[in-house]
Every structure is written in C-alpha cells, then in structure tokens.
Design a protein around this motif. Structure first.
Motif, PDB file in Angstrom:
ATOM      1  N   PHE A  27       0.847  -1.198   0.000  1.00 50.84           N
ATOM      2  CA  PHE A  27       0.000   0.000   0.000  1.00 50.84           C
ATOM      3  C   PHE A  27       0.882   1.248   0.000  1.00 50.84           C
ATOM      4  CE2 PHE A  27      -3.866  -2.325   1.717  1.00 50.84           C
ATOM      5  CZ  PHE A  27      -4.734  -1.871   0.745  1.00 50.84           C
ATOM      6  N   LEU A  30       2.770   1.620  -3.417  1.00 52.18           N
ATOM      7  CA  LEU A  30       1.949   1.979  -4.578  1.00 52.18           C
ATOM      8  C   LEU A  30       1.580   3.457  -4.534  1.00 52.18           C
ATOM      9  CD1 LEU A  30      -0.346  -1.168  -4.839  1.00 52.18           C
ATOM     10  CD2 LEU A  30       1.470  -0.476  -6.413  1.00 52.18           C
ATOM     11  N   GLY A  31       1.196   3.905  -3.321  1.00 53.42           N
ATOM     12  CA  GLY A  31       0.884   5.325  -3.179  1.00 53.42           C
ATOM     13  C   GLY A  31       2.093   6.176  -3.521  1.00 53.42           C
ATOM     14  N   VAL A 186      -7.515  -6.249  -2.191  1.00 55.76           N
ATOM     15  CA  VAL A 186      -7.752  -4.924  -2.783  1.00 55.76           C
ATOM     16  C   VAL A 186      -6.419  -4.321  -3.254  1.00 55.76           C
ATOM     17  CG1 VAL A 186      -8.401  -2.543  -2.249  1.00 55.76           C
ATOM     18  CG2 VAL A 186      -9.864  -4.431  -1.514  1.00 55.76           C
ATOM     19  N   VAL A 187      -5.358  -4.521  -2.468  1.00 53.80           N
ATOM     20  CA  VAL A 187      -4.084  -3.907  -2.824  1.00 53.80           C
ATOM     21  C   VAL A 187      -3.574  -4.448  -4.155  1.00 53.80           C
ATOM     22  CG1 VAL A 187      -2.511  -5.516  -1.648  1.00 53.80           C
ATOM     23  CG2 VAL A 187      -1.906  -3.105  -1.849  1.00 53.80           C
ATOM     24  N   VAL A 189      -5.500  -5.390  -6.627  1.00 50.63           N
ATOM     25  CA  VAL A 189      -6.298  -4.704  -7.648  1.00 50.63           C
ATOM     26  C   VAL A 189      -5.720  -3.304  -7.886  1.00 50.63           C
ATOM     27  CG1 VAL A 189      -8.577  -3.790  -8.216  1.00 50.63           C
ATOM     28  CG2 VAL A 189      -8.363  -6.002  -7.044  1.00 50.63           C
ATOM     29  N   ILE A 190      -5.335  -2.628  -6.790  1.00 49.50           N
ATOM     30  CA  ILE A 190      -4.755  -1.287  -6.939  1.00 49.50           C
ATOM     31  C   ILE A 190      -3.453  -1.351  -7.734  1.00 49.50           C
ATOM     32  CG2 ILE A 190      -3.739   0.660  -5.691  1.00 49.50           C
ATOM     33  CD1 ILE A 190      -5.744   0.225  -3.492  1.00 49.50           C
ATOM     34  N   ALA A 191      -2.646  -2.372  -7.445  1.00 47.82           N
ATOM     35  CA  ALA A 191      -1.363  -2.509  -8.155  1.00 47.82           C
ATOM     36  C   ALA A 191      -1.595  -2.643  -9.655  1.00 47.82           C
ATOM     37  CB  ALA A 191      -0.579  -3.705  -7.630  1.00 47.82           C
ATOM     38  N   GLY A 193      -4.340  -1.893 -11.278  1.00 46.46           N
ATOM     39  CA  GLY A 193      -5.010  -0.678 -11.745  1.00 46.46           C
ATOM     40  C   GLY A 193      -4.010   0.445 -11.985  1.00 46.46           C
ATOM     41  N   LEU A 194      -3.063   0.581 -11.082  1.00 46.28           N
ATOM     42  CA  LEU A 194      -2.063   1.646 -11.221  1.00 46.28           C
ATOM     43  C   LEU A 194      -1.188   1.407 -12.439  1.00 46.28           C
ATOM     44  CD1 LEU A 194      -0.878   4.199  -9.991  1.00 46.28           C
ATOM     45  CD2 LEU A 194       0.628   2.776  -8.582  1.00 46.28           C
ATOM     46  N   ILE A 238      -3.633   6.342  -0.709  1.00 47.97           N
ATOM     47  CA  ILE A 238      -3.371   4.900  -0.891  1.00 47.97           C
ATOM     48  C   ILE A 238      -2.339   4.426   0.139  1.00 47.97           C
ATOM     49  CG2 ILE A 238      -2.425   3.185  -2.472  1.00 47.97           C
ATOM     50  CD1 ILE A 238      -3.600   4.858  -4.781  1.00 47.97           C
ATOM     51  N   PRO A 279       4.574  -0.621 -10.781  1.00 48.16           N
ATOM     52  CA  PRO A 279       3.584  -1.126  -9.824  1.00 48.16           C
ATOM     53  C   PRO A 279       3.547  -2.653  -9.751  1.00 48.16           C
ATOM     54  CG  PRO A 279       2.626   0.576 -11.198  1.00 48.16           C
ATOM     55  CD  PRO A 279       3.983   0.303 -11.752  1.00 48.16           C
TER      56      PRO A 279
END
Lengths: 348, 513
Positions: A27, A30-31, A186-187, A189-191, A193-194, A238, A279
């Motif tokens: 997290f 990625l942020g 979720v993390v 998915v964020i990875a 997505g990013l 994030i 990412p």
C-alpha cells in the motif's frame, strides 16, 4: 541443523506473515509510486501511514464505542469499516495535501518537507492514539472489535477446501492464499489498476511526463500543478491504507506505539526503488520484503542484537537492486528524471 | 500575394524584474504562407518575443492578434488552441517516451484512451506529407539531435499548428540535415502554413526565408524582403553599424614550444577510441586552431590536456616552462595537481554550465571558484573575486543587474561566456584552451572574444582555439590542426590555406586515401 529444520517447518507461517507485512508495504509503495511519478519525492510515507492508521482507528472507535452506545444501537460492521476507510483516506490525503502545498505551491525542499511530514504524522498519530487509550480506560484498551473482525474476515470453507486439496504436499495453500482480510486482495487490484493507469491511459502518460520533464509537460498544455497535487494526495491516501491495514489486520484494531508503522513506511520507500517505479513489481517485491522483515522471528537462537542483522535484509536487497540498476543503465529503470526538483515556469 | 495576416503583435513590451527590458514596444506581422526570419544579436529579445506567442511568457503591455482576431495567450495550451506551435532550441521531449508518446502528450483524445497504433499511423501520414523521416516507436533517448527535432516539428503539426516558430533550428544540425529541414519548411509553406525561423546564420536567412525582421536590444528595427537583403545589409541592421569582418592577426615575435603532445589516445566508456595517436605542438605566441566535424575528438583533446579525461598509456603531454628550463608531464594528473605543479592552464569548456560555471551562483562567486585557494587563512577572500568581477564586467561590457546576487544562469548566453572567458584570462595563463568560445554568441561579442584571444597570444600565451566556423578559423589562427575521426589529418598554416583545403581534410584524411 536443528535450527534449520525448525526454520523450514515454520516456512509456511513465515510466508503467511510475509503476506501480511507485505500488504502494508505494498500500500505504502503503490501510493508513493503514484506520487513519485509526478516528480514529488514524498519521504512522508511513514507519517502518512500513521495518519491513515490513526484516523481509521479513531473513526471506528468513535462509532463503535461512543456513537452506538450513546444511541443504544449495535454497531454495524460495514458502516464501521466504511467510516474507517474514508477517514483513513481523507486523513492521509490531507497530510499529503499539506506536503503538496509546501512543495508545489511554496516550492520548499521536498526531502525536508517529507521528513517533516513523517515526524508530524507519527507525532499526531501517537498523540491521538494515547488519547484514545485514555478514553478507552488504559493502554491497550482501545478496541474496535466489530470493524477489526470485518477487516480480517475470510471464508473458512474456502481455506479448508483448498488446504485439503494440497494436504499431500504438506503445505496449506488455502491458508497461504485465502486466509486474509479483503484489503489484502484490494491492494493487488490497486497494483494492477495503477499499472494500467500509468502505461495505458493518456492521463497516465501525462502524469509520467510531469515527473520526467516538467517543462515539457507544461509546454504541451498539461496542467502540471493539478497533476502534481492530485497524484500526491491520492498517492498519500493509498499509502494511508497501509497504516490502516496494520492497525486493523495485524494488531487487530488497537493502538500501540512500537514504531512498526514507521519501519514499514521506510520499507515502502525502499520498495519503490526496489521495484524501479513499476507497480507490478511491487507485488512480489513487497511479499519478499515482508518475509525478509519478519524472518528473524523464525530463525532460532537469535539474540536481540543478532535479530537486527536480519531486519537489515530488505535494505540490503534494495542496495543490491540500486547497484544492479546503475550497472545495467536501462533508461526505463531510472527514477523519474524530475524527481525531487521544484518547478518554476518563468525560470530561464 | 501575402494578404492574410496570421499573426500581428502590436507594441509588445516584456520586462524581467525592474531593470531588464527584454522587448520594448515591438510590433511584428506574419502572413500566411510565408517564412519570416527573425534576426538579432544574442539578448536582443527574439526568443522572449516568441515565447509570448507560445504562452511561456505573458506580455506586460501590448496586443496580439491571431488570424486578425485579438487574443490572450496565457499558457502553452492557449497557444496550441490558436494553432501556434513552437520548436524550442532546447527540445521539450520526454527522453524515456517514444516519438509517438511525445507527439500525443497532453492531448485529451477519446475518453483518455491511448491508441498507440492510430497515433503511429497519423504520425506517418504527416511525415509522408511533408517529407520527414521518423519512426513513431523509437525512444527519444536513442535519437540523434536531428531526429529529436523532427519529433518536435511533427508534434506541433499533429496538434494542427498552422503557425510554426522555430528557435535556432539549425544550430545543432549538419549542413545536410539543415538542407533537409529547409525542404520540409518549404513544403509546409506551400501547404499554407506561416513559419517564423529564429537564426543567427545569415546565409540561412537568405536561403530559406521570404522576409527578414530584425530586432536589436529588444526593439524592432524593421523588416525587409529577403530578395532585397544581403549579408552586409542585414549585419548592419542587426548591430546598428557596419562591422569590419576582418579579424586582426598580428604575428607574435617569439614563438617557442609550450605544449608537446605525443601519441595521445583517449577511449570512451565503451572502449571506442575517441582520439587516436594524436601528436602536435602548441607554441607560445600563436593561436592554434582545431578544426573538424563535430565529435571528431575536439572535446576529448582539450579535456585530456586539462586533466579531466583519462588518457591511455603511452600518451604524453609535456608542458615546457616559459623560460625553457624544464618540462612537466601532464598525463595522469588531475586539474588540481596540474595547478599545484605551477602549470598555468586555463580552459573554457564547451559546456558552460556543466564544466565552466555554476548557474545558480553569482558572477563573483563563480570567479571565486578559481581563486578560493589564494587566501592564507581558512576564511574565503571575498574582496579579490569581487574586484576581479567588477573588472571583467567593466572590461568586457557584461550586461548584468549586479555581480554578487543575480544567478549567472539568468544572464544571456553572450554575457555568460564573457564572464567565463574573462575569468580564465585573468588567471594569467600560459596555455589558454577554448572550445567553441563563440557558439551562440552574436557578432559583436564574438569579435570581443577574438580580440581577447589575440591579445593573449601577443602576451606569449599558447592559445588553442577549437572552433566550428571555418571562416573564423582561417582569419584568426596562426596554424590549424585538422581532426578527422579522432586522428590528425594535418596541420596547415592559417595564412596560406583555403577553406576548401581544410574542408577536405575534415572529411578525409589529408594526403589521399
């Protein structure tokens, strides 16, 4: 020999812990990748994670232990979770907004500002953490049972089924892969997505241009200030989830001030370098960091001082990656070219 | 036939700070389907004026009309929306992006989607129409300067620009590449586009443009149709008075060997020989010119002598004391040990801000960089550099608001170079090396520099002058060493040679083959 055997037998547990710590780090990283792609080197990641963690905890605490008893109703899990998620994101983004205002608008030095944010975040979080403890009646008494359980919930059936399939190899794959709370997935998915955002969309291209060559981005009409602010604030939000994940999933909805969040926050910064700003590379990188971070716990016969050698490992591999990257000289592995530099339009 | 106005600027004034007026009440008109040359000395405000069209700067006073409508250009985006595209001297490209990515950068597109295939196709169409050669998928960091420029031009065309501004586009090109660029420009003119080209090179002005507009010290002097102009008339307009094109070249009486270079070989990081077995002698009391196509080893030659580049074993650079008593081997020494040996070597590098000066420091601090070791106490001696800076500013007519506050980066190129050359000369060197000392400078400043070098020569300094303008080399230097691909193709007498001879040696090794 005995030590090695016990280490091997505890390997699945180690991997399991690695995923938990890895998620916190991921997290954060990625942020920070999103932030750094805009050219902002925010060393305030640990502080932002602290802010996110304490804000999420406080929101759930106030809802579960103040609001609900006051109105004589039972706390609802999803409301508590939603409240903590939103508060976490907002608080972390606000911390980053402060950083953005200082570095983008007032053009202060990014390193100094980031470090200040880390100190600020940890101070604020521990102050309010202490206050929550006081409200709850003593150190370690803070508890957001409902939210924390919802954060950690997973399907026992699924885990048991997959475990039984893989019984023969003596390795509980179900436990390893499916026994975590929802943020762990979720993390990922964020990875992804990013990655998609940065490499497949025009907005991602514009953002990367801002971080690579700000004057060029400006010259083609990209709103540099807007991109920098948004990337830094959303990136901070994030990162903040990393702190929340630690609070809700690892220490199960209470507050401690052991400095672990700060340690993991710095690892997140290191992971950005380790992943060379990509990412998708943070996924395996973060789990590796998580395992390395927690390895000392599973190696028998370590003293308090020899533990520290193991805790050093993530940084050692980061140094190694830095050396490799600089030897290979691939332009694609380099940091964004304008990272850390303030931008003045009328400067000649 | 030129009736429709593409751009009209009326009484534009732009100030930087309270003292510097970059443009004073300038009025300029550009018609559709014409190529206009914007001519002026360094610091005459050409780039500033154009930056106000491209949205980088905003004028303090005056009006701008595009297609005969009044407009306000507050940002580069406004400029794009009006169809104005500027190709800057320093390319505005993202190195790690491909050509296509750079070209679409900042454009909204459909729902933020990035269709690289469609972009590549559109880029190829533009390239075919105007005669560019471009690979949309090539990364910018792999490109030559000319390819990068092509990307820049295609970028503005892709955005639908009808008005193109090129800021000194030929400064970095070979003659062949320049010719190609001119062909493209003529194609664009035929397509009805309006083009402004900023340049110093008079023969290019005459070759490519329809009309010439001249700026001097921020003011608009006037414009003439190119057909009615000549190099002499344009020079007169630019500098305001006739400039003698002759460089004074006295012969120094005593010429003794000062630097003896033997078998100098330098390799780059990849192990490629950049200098191959170079031998020559630089004499006190002469200007030794170094000629050659860009990248023939000029940079490595000077840097190896200055101790900045490592020379291969077997190389020798001997420095002979002015009294002829002894000699010192410079190979293997770094700049500090060279100074400590008492060798008075001055070096004006090609890269002014990379090696010569610190852009964010003031004039006096930059001068101090050369003198901070003088003091006897640990404290810095501030008085001496300050006096020296004042002397340089006075003697070389450096235009600057002050000497101890303004970062040197904010001065114009010519003034920066004057400070650098001035500082090096003030060290009373016995060897003075200059690399492209007049690059990007206007004629007046260039002559100031030539005179300074000649003055040094007459004082018994061994001057090494790396230059690119053959006319200047032939008029300034006593001898000219010609480099070709890192080898010496010959040394000629500056007084008895021709441009053709030197040009031939630059491309082919002298004496056949």
């Amino acid at each position: 020999m005995e030590g090695l055997l016990s280490f091997l037998s505890s390997f699945p547990t180690l991997l399991h812990s690695g995923v938990v710590f890895g998620t916190v780090i991921m997290f954060g990283a990625l942020g920070e990748i999103l932030t750094q792609k805009s050219g902002n080197l925010n060393l305030g990641v640990p502080g932002v994670m602290y802010l996110g963690g304490i804000a999420g905890l406080a929101a759930s605490f106030l809802y579960e232990n103040v609001f609900c008893p006051g109105h004589g109703i039972e706390p609802v899990a999803w409301i508590s979770v939603a409240l903590s998620l939103v508060s976490c994101f907002v608080a972390a983004a606000l911390g980053s907004l402060l950083y953005s205002f200082l570095t983008i608008t007032l053009r202060t030095n990014q390193n100094v500002t980031g470090l200040t944010l880390t100190i600020f975040g940890s101070g604020v979080a521990n102050f309010f953490g202490g206050s929550l403890n006081k409200l709850a009646g003593g150190v370690g008494q803070v508890s957001v049972k409902v939210a924390s359980e919802a954060y950690r919930a997973f399907s026992f059936d699924l885990v048991a089924t997959v475990d039984s399939w893989t019984e023969r190899i003596g390795f509980g794959l179900g436990t390893l892969i499916f026994s975590y709370g929802f943020l762990t997935y979720v993390v990922l998915v964020i990875a992804v997505g990013l990655w998609f955002f940065l490499s497949k969309t025009r907005y991602g291209l514009s953002l990367r241009a801002v971080g690579e060559n700000t004057a060029t981005a400006d010259a083609v009409g990209i709103n540099v200030t807007k991109y920098k602010y948004l990337a830094t604030c959303i990136g901070g939000g994030i990162s903040g989830f990393g702190g929340l994940y630690y609070v809700m999933n690892y220490i199960k909805g209470t507050w401690e001030n052991s400095g672990t969040i700060e340690g993991l926050g710095w690892l997140a910064v290191a992971l950005v370098i380790f992943a060379t700003w990509k990412p998708l590379r943070t996924i395996w990188g973060s789990y590796l960091f998580g395992v390395l971070y927690w390895m000392f716990f599973y190696v028998a016969g370590l003293t308090r001082s020899s533990q520290e050698i193991f805790k050093m490992l993530p940084y050692v591999v980061t140094l190694f990656v830095l050396i490799m990257v600089s030897l290979r000289k691939r332009r694609e592995d380099q940091p964004p070219a304008s990272l850390g530099l303030p931008y003045f339009r009328e400067d000649r | 036939m030129h009736l429709e106005k593409a751009i009209e600027m009326k009484n534009i004034t732009k100030r930087f700070g309270s003292k510097v007026v970059a443009n004073r009440s300038v009025s300029l008109t550009l018609y559709k389907g014409e190529i206009l040359s914007l001519l002026g000395e360094n610091g005459s405000g050409k780039t500033t004026l154009m930056n106000m069209l491209s949205g980088i700067y905003y004028p303090d006073e005056g009006e701008i009309f595009v297609n005969e409508k009044p407009v306000e250009i507050k940002s580069p985006k406004d400029a794009f929306d009006l169809g104005i595209g500027m190709i800057h001297q320093h390319f505005k490209l993202v190195d790690v992006f491909t050509a296509a990515e750079n070209i679409v950068l900042g454009l909204e597109g459909e729902k933020g989607k990035l269709d690289k295939g469609a972009v590549a196709k559109a880029v190829r169409e533009i390239a075919d129409r105007y005669g560019f050669e471009i690979d949309p998928n090539q990364k910018v960091y792999n490109m030559s300067v000319s390819q990068k420029q092509t990307v820049e031009i295609v970028k503005v065309l892709y955005r639908g620009a009808n008005i193109l501004i090129l800021d000194e586009p030929t400064a970095v090109l070979t003659p062949q590449e320049t010719e190609k660029l001119f062909t493209v420009m003529r194609n664009m003119r035929a397509d009805g586009k309006a083009i402004i080209i900023i340049t110093h090179k008079l023969h290019e002005v005459l070759a490519v443009s329809d009309r010439v507009a001249v700026l001097r010290k921020g003011e608009y002097i006037g414009d003439v149709p190119t057909a009615e102009a000549s190099q002499q008339s344009l020079t007169d307009m630019m500098v305001g008075r006739a400039v003698s094109l002759n460089i004074d070249r006295p012969l120094a009486e005593a010429q003794t060997d000062r630097l003896v270079v033997e078998h100098l070989t330098v390799k780059d990081k990849e192990g490629v020989k950049k200098l191959d077995d170079v031998s020559f002698v630089a004499k006190a009391g002469e200007i030794l010119g170094i000629a050659g196509i860009a990248g023939s080893g000029q940079k490595q030659l000077l840097e190896a002598i200055a101790g900045v580049q490592r020379a291969e074993p077997g190389s020798s650079v001997r420095y002979i004391e002015p009294d002829g008593s002894s000699s010192k081997q410079l190979v293997g020494m770094d700049p500090l040990s060279i100074i400590k040996k008492g060798v008075l070597l001055s070096f004006v590098p090609e890269d002014r801000f990379g090696m010569g000066l610190v852009g964010t420091m003031s004039i006096s601090h930059n001068v101090m960089l050369r003198s901070y070791r003088r003091g006897k106490t640990p404290m810095l001696d501030r008085k001496f550099p300050k006096q020296l800076s004042q002397k340089i500013v006075r003697d070389l007519e450096v235009v600057t608001p002050d000497i101890d506050r303004t970062p040197i980066r904010r001065l114009s190129g010519g003034n920066v170079q004057k400070v650098l050359v001035g500082r090096e000369i003030e060290q009373s060197p016995t060897v003075l090396m200059t690399a492209y000392a007049v690059r990007g400078l206007d004629i007046n400043t260039s002559y100031t520099i030539y005179n300074l070098l000649t003055e040094q020569k007459m004082k018994g300094v061994a001057v090494i002058y790396v230059g690119e303008d053959l006319d200047v080399l032939l008029e300034l230097c006593d001898r000219i060493l010609v480099l070709c691909g890192g080898k010496v193709s010959g040394v000629v007498d500056g007084r008895n040679t021709t441009k053709e001879e030197v040009g031939l040696m630059m491309t082919k090794l002298g004496g056949g083959n």
